[in-house]
Design a protein around this motif. Structure first.
Motif, PDB file in Angstrom:
ATOM      1  N   GLU A  83       2.218 129.372 119.567  1.00 16.02           N
ATOM      2  CA  GLU A  83       1.976 130.548 119.930  1.00 16.02           C
ATOM      3  C   GLU A  83       3.716 131.809 119.600  1.00 16.02           C
ATOM      4  OE1 GLU A  83       4.647 130.994 124.896  1.00 16.02           O
ATOM      5  OE2 GLU A  83       2.706 129.069 124.708  1.00 16.02           O
ATOM      6  N   ASP A  84       4.359 130.703 119.232  1.00 22.81           N
ATOM      7  CA  ASP A  84       5.916 131.410 118.968  1.00 22.81           C
ATOM      8  C   ASP A  84       5.987 131.991 118.104  1.00 22.81           C
ATOM      9  OD1 ASP A  84       8.778 131.445 119.732  1.00 22.81           O
ATOM     10  OD2 ASP A  84       9.027 131.404 117.500  1.00 22.81           O
ATOM     11  N   ARG A  85       5.108 131.729 116.780  1.00 20.25           N
ATOM     12  CA  ARG A  85       5.113 132.345 115.860  1.00 20.25           C
ATOM     13  C   ARG A  85       4.355 133.256 116.132  1.00 20.25           C
ATOM     14  NH1 ARG A  85       6.437 131.055 110.475  1.00 20.25           N
ATOM     15  NH2 ARG A  85       8.005 130.160 112.211  1.00 20.25           N
ATOM     16  N   PHE A  86       3.080 133.244 116.529  1.00 19.14           N
ATOM     17  CA  PHE A  86       2.190 134.471 116.659  1.00 19.14           C
ATOM     18  C   PHE A  86       3.156 135.778 117.232  1.00 19.14           C
ATOM     19  CE2 PHE A  86      -1.667 132.710 116.271  1.00 19.14           C
ATOM     20  CZ  PHE A  86      -2.387 132.468 115.023  1.00 19.14           C
ATOM     21  N   ALA A  87       4.135 135.292 118.491  1.00 18.65           N
ATOM     22  CA  ALA A  87       5.067 136.050 119.455  1.00 18.65           C
ATOM     23  C   ALA A  87       5.463 136.804 118.611  1.00 18.65           C
ATOM     24  CB  ALA A  87       5.390 135.390 120.418  1.00 18.65           C
ATOM     25  N   ARG A  88       6.211 136.283 117.093  1.00 18.68           N
ATOM     26  CA  ARG A  88       7.104 136.786 116.502  1.00 18.68           C
ATOM     27  C   ARG A  88       6.956 137.703 115.351  1.00 18.68           C
ATOM     28  NH1 ARG A  88      12.066 134.447 118.023  1.00 18.68           N
ATOM     29  NH2 ARG A  88      12.415 132.563 118.713  1.00 18.68           N
ATOM     30  N   SER A 170      -0.094 122.525 105.802  1.00 18.27           N
ATOM     31  CA  SER A 170      -0.483 123.952 106.268  1.00 18.27           C
ATOM     32  C   SER A 170       0.906 124.814 107.310  1.00 18.27           C
ATOM     33  CB  SER A 170      -1.227 124.354 106.458  1.00 18.27           C
ATOM     34  OG  SER A 170      -2.454 123.592 108.305  1.00 18.27           O
ATOM     35  N   LEU A 171       0.743 123.256 108.395  1.00 18.37           N
ATOM     36  CA  LEU A 171       1.951 123.528 109.858  1.00 18.37           C
ATOM     37  C   LEU A 171       3.622 123.019 109.032  1.00 18.37           C
ATOM     38  CD1 LEU A 171       1.444 123.730 112.960  1.00 18.37           C
ATOM     39  CD2 LEU A 171       2.318 120.929 113.204  1.00 18.37           C
ATOM     40  N   LEU A 172       3.168 122.850 108.847  1.00 18.02           N
ATOM     41  CA  LEU A 172       4.984 121.706 107.856  1.00 18.02           C
ATOM     42  C   LEU A 172       5.388 123.321 106.963  1.00 18.02           C
ATOM     43  CD1 LEU A 172       7.607 120.019 107.199  1.00 18.02           C
ATOM     44  CD2 LEU A 172       6.440 119.508 105.108  1.00 18.02           C
ATOM     45  N   LEU A 173       4.941 124.191 106.345  1.00 14.36           N
ATOM     46  CA  LEU A 173       4.653 125.696 105.982  1.00 14.36           C
ATOM     47  C   LEU A 173       5.146 126.716 107.059  1.00 14.36           C
ATOM     48  CD1 LEU A 173       4.706 127.371 103.700  1.00 14.36           C
ATOM     49  CD2 LEU A 173       2.230 127.467 103.228  1.00 14.36           C
ATOM     50  N   ILE A 174       4.793 126.976 108.181  1.00 15.94           N
ATOM     51  CA  ILE A 174       4.502 127.308 108.993  1.00 15.94           C
ATOM     52  C   ILE A 174       6.259 126.804 109.462  1.00 15.94           C
ATOM     53  CG2 ILE A 174       4.024 128.088 111.034  1.00 15.94           C
ATOM     54  CD1 ILE A 174       0.806 127.429 110.573  1.00 15.94           C
ATOM     55  N   GLN A 175       6.666 125.702 109.614  1.00 20.91           N
ATOM     56  CA  GLN A 175       7.718 125.893 110.169  1.00 20.91           C
ATOM     57  C   GLN A 175       9.317 125.623 109.710  1.00 20.91           C
ATOM     58  OE1 GLN A 175       8.758 122.459 113.439  1.00 20.91           O
ATOM     59  NE2 GLN A 175       6.605 121.919 112.627  1.00 20.91           N
ATOM     60  N   TYR A 183      -2.135 131.806 110.596  1.00 18.18           N
ATOM     61  CA  TYR A 183      -3.023 131.299 110.179  1.00 18.18           C
ATOM     62  C   TYR A 183      -4.336 130.522 109.211  1.00 18.18           C
ATOM     63  CZ  TYR A 183      -4.730 135.854 113.267  1.00 18.18           C
ATOM     64  OH  TYR A 183      -4.635 136.399 114.229  1.00 18.18           O
ATOM     65  N   TRP A 184      -2.776 130.226 108.797  1.00 20.92           N
ATOM     66  CA  TRP A 184      -3.409 129.314 107.557  1.00 20.92           C
ATOM     67  C   TRP A 184      -3.723 127.500 108.232  1.00 20.92           C
ATOM     68  CZ3 TRP A 184      -4.195 129.719 102.769  1.00 20.92           C
ATOM     69  CH2 TRP A 184      -3.696 131.339 102.384  1.00 20.92           C
ATOM     70  N   TYR A 185      -3.122 127.310 109.340  1.00 23.23           N
ATOM     71  CA  TYR A 185      -3.468 126.082 109.819  1.00 23.23           C
ATOM     72  C   TYR A 185      -4.912 126.497 110.665  1.00 23.23           C
ATOM     73  CZ  TYR A 185      -3.436 123.040 113.998  1.00 23.23           C
ATOM     74  OH  TYR A 185      -3.588 122.164 114.998  1.00 23.23           O
ATOM     75  N   TYR A 186      -5.081 126.889 110.809  1.00 15.76           N
ATOM     76  CA  TYR A 186      -6.386 126.986 111.248  1.00 15.76           C
ATOM     77  C   TYR A 186      -7.476 127.383 110.377  1.00 15.76           C
ATOM     78  CZ  TYR A 186      -3.997 128.409 116.074  1.00 15.76           C
ATOM     79  OH  TYR A 186      -3.161 128.773 117.083  1.00 15.76           O
ATOM     80  N   LEU A 242      10.386 119.715 114.127  1.00 10.83           N
ATOM     81  CA  LEU A 242      10.222 119.744 112.531  1.00 10.83           C
ATOM     82  C   LEU A 242      10.045 118.634 111.576  1.00 10.83           C
ATOM     83  CD1 LEU A 242      10.182 121.109 109.512  1.00 10.83           C
ATOM     84  CD2 LEU A 242      12.637 120.781 109.667  1.00 10.83           C
ATOM     85  N   MET A 243      10.663 117.311 112.603  1.00 10.19           N
ATOM     86  CA  MET A 243       9.993 116.000 112.356  1.00 10.19           C
ATOM     87  C   MET A 243       9.017 115.331 112.290  1.00 10.19           C
ATOM     88  SD  MET A 243      12.686 114.984 110.757  1.00 10.19           S
ATOM     89  CE  MET A 243      12.278 113.273 110.794  1.00 10.19           C
TER      90      MET A 243
END
Length: 276
Positions: A83-88, A170-175, A183-186, A242-243
């Motif tokens: 949600e935060d990543r889409f918002a930004r 992919s989730l680690l890359l996003i962070q 969209y990489w996660y999805y 992140l952890m």
């Protein structure tokens, strides 16, 4: 209209209108539990000992336990994080993390509009990825099942392990990267429908377990998954996002490497030749 069956009238006995008691008792005795299946008192003990002496079954149980721990960790942080990543990225938000607003115990939704829009976009992307994954499963599950009968289960279990590993990475890359698209996660969730992991695991258990023990084996498999998924929620309460993602990546990758290095083919060569 002619009758299809003939019926025989039972005459009452000489002493009254009641049916003959000996005939009723004989008919009841003939059906008294004689056709019901019997259960051995040692069935549970035999199942446990047989299952844990079967190396391939134990390997599958360990594999699904590692996956449930890893994915259970991620599921707790994904909504707020994406949600935060889409918002930004899509709505120009530059304030504090949107997840911080969820921690406030107020009845009114005090999130900025950008966070609300980001949450809506994340839900739409999640729905689209789930639909894509289900459609891929609908199309490819019969194909994968047929090919695994001919070429064995190991290659497809390794393939699904590789597909599963893309999700925490992919989730680690996003962070790590501020510009990485959510969209990489999805996308990584959608492509898991190409080779559905649970169906391959159930098939492996059917290969190595006796027929009468397949149902309890599947039950133990699901119980292990739910247990790991429940235990994983604890880490998300004490670790940062992140952890949590790093731990989830390690757990999922460990399960995948374990399958690649340790798992052996469960389908006999003769069965594969007959399926060709």
């Amino acid at each position: 209209m002619p009758l299809d069956h003939e019926y025989t009238l039972i005459e009452p006995d000489a002493e009254g209108d009641d049916l003959p008691a000996p005939a009723i008792e004989t008919a009841l005795s003939e059906t008294d539990d004689s056709t019901l299946p019997t259960r051995d008192d040692d069935d549970d003990t035999k199942f446990v000992s047989t299952f844990f002496r079967t190396r391939t079954a134990v390997h599958i149980l360990f594999f699904i336990f590692m996956l449930s721990l890893g994915f259970g960790n991620m599921h707790t942080i994904v909504p707020g994080l994406l949600e935060d990543r889409f918002a930004r990225l899509e709505f120009g938000y530059d304030g504090p993390p949107c997840a911080d607003f969820h921690k406030e115990s107020t009845a009114e939704d005090n999130r900025p509009q950008e966070c609300k829009d980001g949450g809506d976009a994340a839900q739409n992307a999640a729905a689209a990825s789930a639909f894509a994954a289900n459609m891929l499963m609908l199309v490819f599950s019969p194909v994968v099942g047929s090919l695994s009968d001919c070429h064995g289960r190991r290659a497809f279990l390794v393939a699904t392990s590789a597909l599963l590993a893309t999700t925490p990475l992919s989730l680690l890359l996003i962070q790590i990267s501020d510009r990485a698209s959510p969209y990489w996660y999805y996308f990584s969730r959608a492509i898991q429908g190409l080779v559905y992991s649970s169906s391959i695991c159930f098939t492996v258990l059917a290969d190595v377990m006796p027929p009468k023990m397949r149902s309890p084996s599947n039950g133990l498999f699901l119980a292990t998954y739910l247990f790991g998924n429940g235990m994983s929620q604890i880490l998300a309460k004490v670790l940062s996002h992140l952890m949590v993602t790093i731990v989830a990546s390690i757990l999922v990758l460990s399960g995948c490497i374990f399958i690649i290095m340790v798992f052996r083919e469960s389908l006999p060569e003769e069965a594969r030749r007959k399926a060709l």
